[in-house]
Design a protein around this motif. Sequence first.
Motif, PDB file in Angstrom:
ATOM      1  N   UNK A 189      52.892  43.280  26.696  1.00 54.39           N
ATOM      2  CA  UNK A 189      52.205  44.146  25.730  1.00 54.39           C
ATOM      3  C   UNK A 189      51.176  43.300  24.992  1.00 54.39           C
ATOM      4  N   UNK A 190      49.915  43.406  25.393  1.00 54.95           N
ATOM      5  CA  UNK A 190      48.858  42.587  24.812  1.00 54.95           C
ATOM      6  C   UNK A 190      48.434  43.161  23.465  1.00 54.95           C
ATOM      7  N   UNK A 191      48.430  42.334  22.408  1.00 53.90           N
ATOM      8  CA  UNK A 191      48.091  42.837  21.074  1.00 53.90           C
ATOM      9  C   UNK A 191      46.596  42.991  20.836  1.00 53.90           C
ATOM     10  N   UNK A 192      45.793  42.447  21.735  1.00 52.14           N
ATOM     11  CA  UNK A 192      44.340  42.515  21.571  1.00 52.14           C
ATOM     12  C   UNK A 192      43.665  42.319  22.936  1.00 52.14           C
ATOM     13  N   UNK A 193      42.362  42.512  22.963  1.00 53.99           N
ATOM     14  CA  UNK A 193      41.593  42.319  24.189  1.00 53.99           C
ATOM     15  C   UNK A 193      41.580  40.837  24.572  1.00 53.99           C
ATOM     16  N   UNK A 194      41.731  40.586  25.854  1.00 51.16           N
ATOM     17  CA  UNK A 194      41.736  39.207  26.339  1.00 51.16           C
ATOM     18  C   UNK A 194      40.748  39.067  27.493  1.00 51.16           C
ATOM     19  N   UNK A 195      39.893  38.073  27.412  1.00 48.13           N
ATOM     20  CA  UNK A 195      38.985  37.725  28.506  1.00 48.13           C
ATOM     21  C   UNK A 195      39.283  36.303  28.942  1.00 48.13           C
ATOM     22  N   UNK A 196      39.500  36.098  30.222  1.00 48.58           N
ATOM     23  CA  UNK A 196      39.827  34.768  30.732  1.00 48.58           C
ATOM     24  C   UNK A 196      38.558  33.914  30.809  1.00 48.58           C
ATOM     25  N   UNK A 197      38.521  32.872  29.994  1.00 49.85           N
ATOM     26  CA  UNK A 197      37.332  32.013  29.920  1.00 49.85           C
ATOM     27  C   UNK A 197      37.528  30.658  30.589  1.00 49.85           C
ATOM     28  N   UNK A 198      38.763  30.210  30.727  1.00 50.24           N
ATOM     29  CA  UNK A 198      39.008  28.941  31.430  1.00 50.24           C
ATOM     30  C   UNK A 198      40.307  29.048  32.235  1.00 50.24           C
ATOM     31  N   UNK A 199      40.292  29.938  33.261  1.00 50.93           N
ATOM     32  CA  UNK A 199      41.501  30.167  34.056  1.00 50.93           C
ATOM     33  C   UNK A 199      41.806  28.988  34.978  1.00 50.93           C
ATOM     34  N   UNK A 200      43.036  28.977  35.472  1.00 47.83           N
ATOM     35  CA  UNK A 200      43.447  27.967  36.439  1.00 47.83           C
ATOM     36  C   UNK A 200      42.693  28.170  37.755  1.00 47.83           C
ATOM     37  N   UNK A 201      42.472  29.442  38.117  1.00 46.40           N
ATOM     38  CA  UNK A 201      41.781  29.762  39.363  1.00 46.40           C
ATOM     39  C   UNK A 201      40.429  30.408  39.046  1.00 46.40           C
ATOM     40  N   UNK A 202      39.379  29.916  39.701  1.00 47.23           N
ATOM     41  CA  UNK A 202      38.017  30.404  39.428  1.00 47.23           C
ATOM     42  C   UNK A 202      37.879  31.897  39.722  1.00 47.23           C
ATOM     43  N   UNK A 203      38.700  32.412  40.645  1.00 49.14           N
ATOM     44  CA  UNK A 203      38.607  33.836  40.978  1.00 49.14           C
ATOM     45  C   UNK A 203      38.962  34.742  39.795  1.00 49.14           C
ATOM     46  N   UNK A 204      39.644  34.170  38.800  1.00 52.11           N
ATOM     47  CA  UNK A 204      40.034  34.979  37.636  1.00 52.11           C
ATOM     48  C   UNK A 204      39.066  34.851  36.463  1.00 52.11           C
ATOM     49  N   UNK A 205      38.008  34.042  36.632  1.00 46.81           N
ATOM     50  CA  UNK A 205      37.024  33.840  35.567  1.00 46.81           C
ATOM     51  C   UNK A 205      36.409  35.168  35.141  1.00 46.81           C
ATOM     52  N   UNK A 206      36.441  35.437  33.828  1.00 49.72           N
ATOM     53  CA  UNK A 206      35.793  36.617  33.277  1.00 49.72           C
ATOM     54  C   UNK A 206      36.618  37.887  33.329  1.00 49.72           C
ATOM     55  N   UNK A 207      37.789  37.862  33.926  1.00 54.40           N
ATOM     56  CA  UNK A 207      38.621  39.075  33.963  1.00 54.40           C
ATOM     57  C   UNK A 207      39.016  39.459  32.542  1.00 54.40           C
ATOM     58  N   UNK A 208      38.971  40.755  32.276  1.00 47.10           N
ATOM     59  CA  UNK A 208      39.237  41.257  30.924  1.00 47.10           C
ATOM     60  C   UNK A 208      40.408  42.233  30.945  1.00 47.10           C
ATOM     61  N   UNK A 209      41.246  42.127  29.908  1.00 49.81           N
ATOM     62  CA  UNK A 209      42.416  42.991  29.770  1.00 49.81           C
ATOM     63  C   UNK A 209      42.351  43.696  28.426  1.00 49.81           C
ATOM     64  N   UNK A 210      42.500  45.006  28.456  1.00 43.83           N
ATOM     65  CA  UNK A 210      42.485  45.792  27.224  1.00 43.83           C
ATOM     66  C   UNK A 210      43.821  45.646  26.500  1.00 43.83           C
ATOM     67  N   UNK A 211      43.840  45.902  25.195  1.00 39.80           N
ATOM     68  CA  UNK A 211      45.116  45.877  24.467  1.00 39.80           C
ATOM     69  C   UNK A 211      46.080  46.907  25.062  1.00 39.80           C
TER      70      UNK A 211
END
Length: 341
Positions: A189-211
């Motif tokens: 349960x994400x409490x806020x919006x999250x954007x991956x800025x320094x992921x372990x895998x480059x394929x996940x760069x910039x992925x965004x998750x809504x609250x």
Amino acid sequence: MSKKNYESENSRRNFRKSRKRHRVLRYVLLSLAVLLIAGSALAFFEYHRLSPENHFSNLKAIGAAGNNSKNYKEKAGTFNVLLIGSDARKSGTASHTDSMVLIHADLNKHTYNMLSIPRDTRVYMKGYGYTKLTSVQYISQVKKGTKQGIVDAVSAVSDLTGVPIHYYAETNYWGLKDMVDALGGIEMNLPFKVTLTHPWYSRNQGKTFAPGVHQLKGEMVAELTHERYSLPGTDYGRQQLQQAALIGIAKKIMQPSNVTRLPALSRSLSKFLVATNMSTEDMVSVGLGVKGNFHPEKQIKYRQVKGHSATMYDDLLKANNSQIILDSDELKTTIKKYFSN
């Protein structure tokens, strides 16, 4: 022999056989009773010995720091454990601390207070001076070996908080990923919006998750709990994501459908954990303590102590860098209220 005498002798033989059969039956029943009593006594002894109020008493703290903790009252059925998230590689011998969560578990009240300590927190490292928390384990492991590095990191946290720490458990990206996947994924349960800025895998760069609630596999749970730059409060936002992940894992483990997976999970602990000083008996005792009365969202409570960033001289690195200075008064109040007995 007369018919009357024959019948009398036959009756006596049958009686003796009957007594013998009953005697054998009594011996069998007595043997079963002894086994049952012995088994019950052993089970009672094991349960009595491993019950949290007996098992978790007069615990030894790790390192000298915990033994010198002042004004700390400890009672049976409680313990403190430090969860360490690191960047440890399978082939490496030294790792940086990425996150630390101090947990005060009270198995009598079924409460689990957690305090996340930012990786850049200014701490004192014996023999060196003041430095960032993330550096303590790495330098100590390089100089003294893997285990002593963990002990020194635990001691640094104990010195900072004034809390004796009895156990530690270290995992890394792959350990967290494997654990979540072994459970078949979790809900976060994400409490806020999250954007991956320094992921372990480059394929996940910039992925965004809504609250809100997301069904996630291990890779994405590990990516989310590693993120901090896009979060409100950076490290403090990361702490909230760690809380969401821990609650998600706890809820999934306690689902009835996952009971059959627990033996396999326990046998695979070495796959999930880089290091721990918790024994199998410690884990069984924890299981006895939480069994049937575990409600993660109600019982797991995250506590935060605010701090401020400042450019400080790092005695270890011999240079200035940005460090987090925790509010000492707020830290003392939080420890006294939620981490002391």
